[in-house]
Design a protein around this motif. Structure first.
Motif, PDB file in Angstrom:
ATOM      1  N   ASN A  91      -3.277  -0.895   1.799  1.00 53.25           N
ATOM      2  CA  ASN A  91      -2.525  -1.961   2.447  1.00 53.25           C
ATOM      3  C   ASN A  91      -3.458  -3.143   2.698  1.00 53.25           C
ATOM      4  O   ASN A  91      -4.685  -3.008   2.575  1.00 53.25           O
ATOM      5  CB  ASN A  91      -1.957  -1.449   3.780  1.00 53.25           C
ATOM      6  CG  ASN A  91      -0.625  -2.076   4.132  1.00 53.25           C
ATOM      7  OD1 ASN A  91      -0.256  -3.131   3.633  1.00 53.25           O
ATOM      8  ND2 ASN A  91       0.110  -1.417   5.024  1.00 53.25           N
ATOM      9  N   GLN A 105       5.188   2.264  -2.886  1.00 53.42           N
ATOM     10  CA  GLN A 105       4.985   0.944  -3.482  1.00 53.42           C
ATOM     11  C   GLN A 105       6.221   0.056  -3.356  1.00 53.42           C
ATOM     12  O   GLN A 105       6.106  -1.171  -3.223  1.00 53.42           O
ATOM     13  CB  GLN A 105       4.542   1.114  -4.927  1.00 53.42           C
ATOM     14  CG  GLN A 105       3.114   1.642  -5.027  1.00 53.42           C
ATOM     15  CD  GLN A 105       2.773   2.264  -6.365  1.00 53.42           C
ATOM     16  OE1 GLN A 105       3.256   1.831  -7.401  1.00 53.42           O
ATOM     17  NE2 GLN A 105       1.940   3.302  -6.349  1.00 53.42           N
ATOM     18  N   GLN A 124       0.111  -0.528  -1.631  1.00 53.94           N
ATOM     19  CA  GLN A 124      -0.561  -0.649  -2.919  1.00 53.94           C
ATOM     20  C   GLN A 124      -0.975   0.727  -3.437  1.00 53.94           C
ATOM     21  O   GLN A 124      -1.028   1.703  -2.674  1.00 53.94           O
ATOM     22  CB  GLN A 124      -1.800  -1.529  -2.774  1.00 53.94           C
ATOM     23  CG  GLN A 124      -1.485  -2.944  -2.330  1.00 53.94           C
ATOM     24  CD  GLN A 124      -2.739  -3.779  -2.105  1.00 53.94           C
ATOM     25  OE1 GLN A 124      -3.854  -3.320  -2.356  1.00 53.94           O
ATOM     26  NE2 GLN A 124      -2.570  -4.995  -1.633  1.00 53.94           N
ATOM     27  N   LYS A 125      -1.260   0.775  -4.714  1.00 50.39           N
ATOM     28  CA  LYS A 125      -1.720   2.039  -5.317  1.00 50.39           C
ATOM     29  C   LYS A 125      -3.017   2.481  -4.679  1.00 50.39           C
ATOM     30  O   LYS A 125      -3.846   1.666  -4.298  1.00 50.39           O
ATOM     31  CB  LYS A 125      -1.930   1.850  -6.828  1.00 50.39           C
ATOM     32  CG  LYS A 125      -0.670   1.565  -7.614  1.00 50.39           C
ATOM     33  CD  LYS A 125      -0.980   1.390  -9.098  1.00 50.39           C
ATOM     34  CE  LYS A 125       0.290   1.100  -9.894  1.00 50.39           C
ATOM     35  NZ  LYS A 125      -0.018   0.930 -11.337  1.00 50.39           N
TER      36      LYS A 125
END
Length: 271
Positions: free
Chosen positions: A129, A264, A269-270
């Motif tokens: 994040n 997501q 975020q990944k």
């Protein structure tokens, strides 16, 4: 046929029948083995985790997305119930150290998780994040960048330094040599956001995902990557869990494509 030969053939037939019984018992009516026919066996041959009532301690910033993820997990794993307890990561850590009955933990930073090595099993980062500035409705002070928060006319609220988002906030403000005197320091990111939503503060530093959930209650001001901090969310099972197998299955599921899409889609975020 001689009596001796007859007795030998009868004995052989009896032995053959005895050997066939367990083999047949291991097969279903369709000729498949119990392992293949059993609904509790996975396609890989390993048994699926037993249904359980899981308690997961999770960082406040995961409140909305984990409600969605939990529902999806329960649907895919009939009989399993996932109950979440949300709070600031530092509060969750204190609960774990006090022996609170729980099965898994997800924090908003690796530092907090690393400090619980005696209570947790190996952790895996499941999401990331970033921070943003949440400004009051319509952004009356025209806040456009971090340095604007130094204006003494602006009531800024931050999370306390021991809270992950508070630590990230201090990190990025210190890096830019920006001095901010907050009107309050809150116990978690949701409390910071609430102060801004209610007009009790003009701005605050929160996670991007939290600000996005506020809709038009706040104005989100992005922070450039070179001035920002990345928050990592590690997940781990607790050694004290009484549902270790089911807890491990849930933590592993958080890294699957299904769970990652949910995270997501919510703006995380990944990993």
């Amino acid at each position: 046929m001689p009596p001796t030969q007859t007795r030998r053939r009868a004995a052989a037939a009896a032995l053959t029948a005895a050997l066939l019984v367990p083999a047949l018992a291991a097969c279903g009516a369709d000729g498949k083995s119990d392992a293949a026919a059993s609904p509790s066996a996975s396609s890989s041959g390993s048994a699926a985790p037993k249904a359980a009532n899981l308690t997961v301690l999770a960082a406040s910033s995961l409140t909305d997305v984990f409600k969605t993820a939990g529902a999806a997990y329960e649907k895919a794993h009939p009989g399993t119930k996932v109950t979440f307890s949300f709070a600031g990561s530092q509060e969750l850590a204190a609960q774990v150290k006090q022996g609170a009955p729980a099965d898994a933990l997800v924090t908003a930073d690796t530092k907090t998780m690393d400090g619980l090595g005696a209570e947790t099993n190996d952790a895996t980062v499941v999401a990331k994040n970033r921070l943003v500035i949440a400004a009051g409705k319509d952004n009356p002070f025209k806040i456009h960048e971090l340095k604007d928060l130094a204006d003494s006319k602006i009531k800024v609220v931050l999370a306390a330094p021991e809270v992950p988002v508070g630590r990230y906030s201090k990190q990025i403000l210190d890096a830019q040599k920006i001095e901010v005197k907050p009107v309050s320091q809150e116990a978690n990111v949701r409390a910071v956001l609430s102060k801004v939503e209610l007009g009790e503060a003009d701005a605050g530093l929160v996670y991007k995902t939290d600000s996005a959930k506020s809709g038009d209650k706040v104005v989100t001001v992005d922070i450039p990557d070179d001035q920002n901090a990345v928050a990592s969310y590690p997940a781990a099972t607790l050694k004290q869990s009484k549902n270790s197998e089911a807890a491990a299955a849930f933590v592993a599921w958080l890294s699957t494509p299904e769970a990652q899409k949910i995270l997501q889609d919510a703006g995380f975020q990944k990993p």
